[in-house]
Design a protein around this motif. Structure first.
Motif, mmCIF file in Angstrom:
data_model
loop_
_atom_site.group_PDB
_atom_site.id
_atom_site.type_symbol
_atom_site.label_atom_id
_atom_site.label_comp_id
_atom_site.label_asym_id
_atom_site.label_seq_id
_atom_site.Cartn_x
_atom_site.Cartn_y
_atom_site.Cartn_z
ATOM 1 N N ALA A 133 51.113 -3.842 -49.764
ATOM 2 C CA ALA A 133 49.832 -4.020 -50.459
ATOM 3 C C ALA A 133 49.023 -5.166 -49.851
ATOM 4 O O ALA A 133 47.808 -5.048 -49.642
ATOM 5 C CB ALA A 133 50.077 -4.272 -51.946
ATOM 6 N N TYR A 134 49.684 -6.273 -49.559
ATOM 7 C CA TYR A 134 48.972 -7.422 -48.986
ATOM 8 C C TYR A 134 48.642 -7.213 -47.511
ATOM 9 O O TYR A 134 47.608 -7.687 -47.029
ATOM 10 C CB TYR A 134 49.791 -8.696 -49.169
ATOM 11 N N SER A 135 49.520 -6.536 -46.785
ATOM 12 C CA SER A 135 49.289 -6.327 -45.348
ATOM 13 C C SER A 135 48.063 -5.465 -45.095
ATOM 14 O O SER A 135 47.476 -5.519 -44.008
ATOM 15 C CB SER A 135 50.527 -5.685 -44.709
ATOM 16 N N ARG A 136 47.659 -4.672 -46.074
ATOM 17 C CA ARG A 136 46.480 -3.815 -45.917
ATOM 18 C C ARG A 136 45.173 -4.567 -46.172
ATOM 19 O O ARG A 136 44.094 -4.000 -45.989
ATOM 20 C CB ARG A 136 46.583 -2.625 -46.874
ATOM 21 N N ILE A 137 45.269 -5.822 -46.596
ATOM 22 C CA ILE A 137 44.066 -6.600 -46.889
ATOM 23 C C ILE A 137 43.614 -7.323 -45.627
ATOM 24 O O ILE A 137 44.397 -8.011 -44.971
ATOM 25 C CB ILE A 137 44.343 -7.625 -48.010
ATOM 26 N N ASP A 138 42.365 -7.165 -45.283
ATOM 27 C CA ASP A 138 41.809 -7.846 -44.116
ATOM 28 C C ASP A 138 41.778 -9.352 -44.368
ATOM 29 O O ASP A 138 41.275 -9.811 -45.383
ATOM 30 C CB ASP A 138 40.385 -7.331 -43.849
ATOM 31 N N GLY A 139 42.334 -10.105 -43.434
ATOM 32 C CA GLY A 139 42.368 -11.554 -43.581
ATOM 33 C C GLY A 139 43.738 -12.097 -43.928
ATOM 34 O O GLY A 139 43.934 -13.316 -43.926
ATOM 35 N N GLU A 150 59.737 -14.869 -55.751
ATOM 36 C CA GLU A 150 58.707 -15.734 -55.195
ATOM 37 C C GLU A 150 58.053 -15.076 -53.997
ATOM 38 O O GLU A 150 58.671 -14.253 -53.307
ATOM 39 C CB GLU A 150 59.299 -17.089 -54.793
ATOM 40 N N GLY A 151 56.800 -15.427 -53.758
ATOM 41 C CA GLY A 151 56.072 -14.882 -52.626
ATOM 42 C C GLY A 151 55.217 -15.932 -51.964
ATOM 43 O O GLY A 151 54.800 -16.918 -52.601
ATOM 44 N N LEU A 152 54.968 -15.758 -50.668
ATOM 45 C CA LEU A 152 54.111 -16.657 -49.915
ATOM 46 C C LEU A 152 53.219 -15.813 -49.015
ATOM 47 O O LEU A 152 53.717 -15.038 -48.201
ATOM 48 C CB LEU A 152 54.946 -17.621 -49.071
ATOM 49 N N VAL A 153 51.900 -15.939 -49.195
ATOM 50 C CA VAL A 153 50.929 -15.180 -48.407
ATOM 51 C C VAL A 153 50.084 -16.164 -47.606
ATOM 52 O O VAL A 153 49.472 -17.072 -48.179
ATOM 53 C CB VAL A 153 50.018 -14.328 -49.314
ATOM 54 N N LYS A 154 50.050 -16.004 -46.285
ATOM 55 C CA LYS A 154 49.191 -16.811 -45.426
ATOM 56 C C LYS A 154 47.962 -15.982 -45.083
ATOM 57 O O LYS A 154 48.089 -14.854 -44.619
ATOM 58 C CB LYS A 154 49.945 -17.231 -44.167
ATOM 59 N N TYR A 155 46.774 -16.549 -45.293
ATOM 60 C CA TYR A 155 45.548 -15.751 -45.207
ATOM 61 C C TYR A 155 44.386 -16.600 -44.712
ATOM 62 O O TYR A 155 44.455 -17.834 -44.642
ATOM 63 C CB TYR A 155 45.218 -15.146 -46.573
ATOM 64 N N ASP A 156 43.300 -15.918 -44.373
ATOM 65 C CA ASP A 156 42.063 -16.563 -43.946
ATOM 66 C C ASP A 156 41.166 -16.730 -45.174
ATOM 67 O O ASP A 156 40.687 -15.734 -45.741
ATOM 68 C CB ASP A 156 41.365 -15.697 -42.893
ATOM 69 N N PRO A 157 40.931 -17.962 -45.635
ATOM 70 C CA PRO A 157 40.136 -18.151 -46.868
ATOM 71 C C PRO A 157 38.687 -17.717 -46.738
ATOM 72 O O PRO A 157 38.000 -17.579 -47.762
ATOM 73 C CB PRO A 157 40.245 -19.670 -47.109
ATOM 74 N N SER A 158 38.214 -17.478 -45.513
ATOM 75 C CA SER A 158 36.838 -17.004 -45.356
ATOM 76 C C SER A 158 36.726 -15.503 -45.594
ATOM 77 O O SER A 158 35.626 -14.973 -45.748
ATOM 78 C CB SER A 158 36.316 -17.350 -43.960
ATOM 79 N N LYS A 159 37.855 -14.810 -45.611
ATOM 80 C CA LYS A 159 37.841 -13.353 -45.785
ATOM 81 C C LYS A 159 38.425 -12.893 -47.112
ATOM 82 O O LYS A 159 38.110 -11.797 -47.592
ATOM 83 C CB LYS A 159 38.610 -12.684 -44.637
ATOM 84 N N VAL A 160 39.292 -13.680 -47.687
ATOM 85 C CA VAL A 160 39.932 -13.270 -48.936
ATOM 86 C C VAL A 160 40.152 -14.510 -49.795
ATOM 87 O O VAL A 160 40.345 -15.618 -49.273
ATOM 88 C CB VAL A 160 41.271 -12.544 -48.651
#
Length: 499
Positions: free
Chosen positions: A38-44, A56-66
């Motif tokens: 589910a998260y891998s399909r999100i751009d950013g 527990e979960g940890l998501v590394k992402y681009d704050p300008s996109k999501v």
């Protein structure tokens, strides 16, 4: 919880944020896969790590996109619940959740047992001919699926909406197939095993609830173990201020202050002994029940048990910098991420250290398996103290144009060292050791002992005999081990006693 950091890729600065979360409702490895997809399909989103064992979960992402809110909403849309990782649930809350899930399991198991009894015992008593029997089995199946197991339906539907096939979806397909087969026998086909299909639906749902409860038990015990670790540290400390001892909350203690620890008390802070001698049980760190003697200059760890004497300790680390806090934080971060899987086929470099030792202790087939599965063009390096025929055969088989590089030339080797082997009874060892020191007068010596306790005991006996010696082993803090080795290299001590 969100944390941000800036990384540089070439000439560009890339801001990357980390979103940590506690996840409710997971029950199997398919759940981690569902959240990952589910998260891998999100751009950013750059990286996703989910730990089933600790929810527990940890998501590394681009704050300008999501945004964190989108990440949280995504989790809830696929049927799971979000909790702030900084808010630790109380023991009572975890116990209440265990009781609720245990109640669900007992209810579902009761329906399953009743269905099996009706099928097995009923057939033996020829009760299956009673027209009401299929309806009883249907009632049990519907209660198990749509009352006790309703929470599973919600998770399965949330996954199915996103096109994700996980354990919830697959097992629900099986349960609904059982209901569909039973209805087919009730209304369409004659002489059809209606009861078997309804009982199968009940059994599949109960199995699903059982797996959910089992994973919850594992997660709860793990989190409680970390909590028990943190509870080893006292809530207060006895601080010496202006010559007087004052008991204050541990959060008010500052680095550099002096803390008094009396016999039988737990050490509240990390620090260095400035006064006193005592035996301290550091089993929480070393695993050894034998207390370690602490004197002026020795480091102590918060949570250890002071046993025999009174100590005055200068505080060196507090709060999040303390040893116990670092351990707990490392555990939290580690269990938020899945262990990575090494893809041997794509490996570019393979470095095997101490190959001769690895072969001696039985890793021969493992080495061959690893090297045999590397398919891409790569470089292989063997590091070994000795190069025997077997290592040469491995190099010939798994390397192209293998070259041997000897880095021990013009250096001291075993062939240049005189070696002596002396046998002695246990009671005569120390007397013989003193005799060797007297006759040989070595500039420096290293003595190896089997255990830490033996190293401590021998060091004390050498001191009592007038021989400057220091011990080095795993019980010592890294800072003290470095200090010991520095003094040994500078010949400030003649004898090093090691494990």
């Amino acid at each position: 919880m969100t944390q941000k950091q800036t990384e540089r890729e070439g000439d560009e600065e890339v801001t990357q944020a980390a979103f940590r979360m506690k996840i409710g409702g997971m029950s199997c490895s398919f759940c981690t896969s569902t959240i990952d997809k589910a998260y891998s399909r999100i751009d950013g989103v750059y990286e996703v790590g989910v730990s089933l064992a600790h929810e527990e979960g940890l998501v590394k992402y681009d704050p300008s996109k999501v945004t964190p809110e989108e990440l949280r909403r995504t989790l809830e849309q696929i049927g799971y619940t979000y909790r702030d990782p900084e808010k630790v649930r109380s023991f009572e809350e975890e116990a209440a959740e265990l009781r609720r899930e245990r109640g669900r399991l007992i209810t579902a198991a009761s329906f399953t047992v009743m269905s099996l009894l009706l099928m097995l015992v009923g057939q033996w008593l020829e009760l299956v001919e009673i027209p009401l029997m299929p309806w009883l089995l249907l009632a049990l199946a519907l209660n198990t699926m749509f009352v006790t197991g309703w929470f599973i339906k919600k998770m399965a539907w949330a996954s199915l909406r996103r096109g994700i096939l996980n354990q919830h979806v697959l097992l629900e397909f099986a349960a609904f197939a059982g209901i569909a087969g039973g209805f087919l026998g009730l209304f369409v086909l004659d002489n059809f095993p209606v009861g078997d299909f309804f009982a199968a639906a009940t059994l599949v749902t109960t199995y699903h609830i059982l797996s959910h409860y089992a994973s919850l038990v594992v997660r709860t015990r793990s989190s409680q173990a970390v909590r028990r670790l943190m509870e080893l540290r006292p809530d207060t400390a006895r601080v010496i201020r202006n010559g007087e001892e004052t008991e204050i909350p541990i959060d008010e203690v500052a680095v550099g202050e002096l803390v008094r620890i009396r016999p039988g008390e737990s050490i509240p802070v990390d620090g260095t002994v400035v006064d006193g001698v005592s035996a301290v049980n550091e089993a929480l760190v070393t695993g050894e029940a034998i207390p370690a003697e602490k004197v002026r200059g020795d480091d102590v760890i918060g949570g250890s048990l002071n046993q025999t004497g009174s100590l005055v300790v200068a505080v060196t680390r507090i709060g999040d910098d303390s040893f116990l806090s670092q351990v707990a934080r490392s555990i939290d971060e580690a269990r938020s991420l899945r262990p990575g899987v090494l893809q041997l086929a794509d490996l570019k470099f393979a470095v095997l250290d101490e190959v001769d030792r690895m072969l001696d202790i039985g890793f021969r087939e493992d080495i061959r398996t690893i090297l045999g599965r590397i398919k891409a063009e790569h470089q292989t390096i063997f590091v070994s103290a000795t190069i025997d025929d077997e290592i040469k055969r491995l190099a010939k088989k798994y390397m192209v144009n293998a070259k041997e590089v000897n880095v021990s030339q013009d250096r001291l080797t075993v062939d240049d060292v005189d070696q002596y082997y002396v046998t002695a009874e246990a009671r005569d060892k120390f007397r013989l050791l003193r005799l060797l020191f007297k006759q040989e007068s070595p500039d420096v010596s290293i003595i190896f002992c089997n255990t830490k306790h033996a190293a401590r005991k021998l060091t004390k006996k050498l001191h009592d005999a007038g021989i400057e010696a220091m011990e080095i082993h795993g019980d010592l803090m890294q800072r003290k081990r470095d200090r010991v080795m520095e003094q040994f290299r500078k010949h400030k001590i003649r004898v090093l006693v090691a494990t």
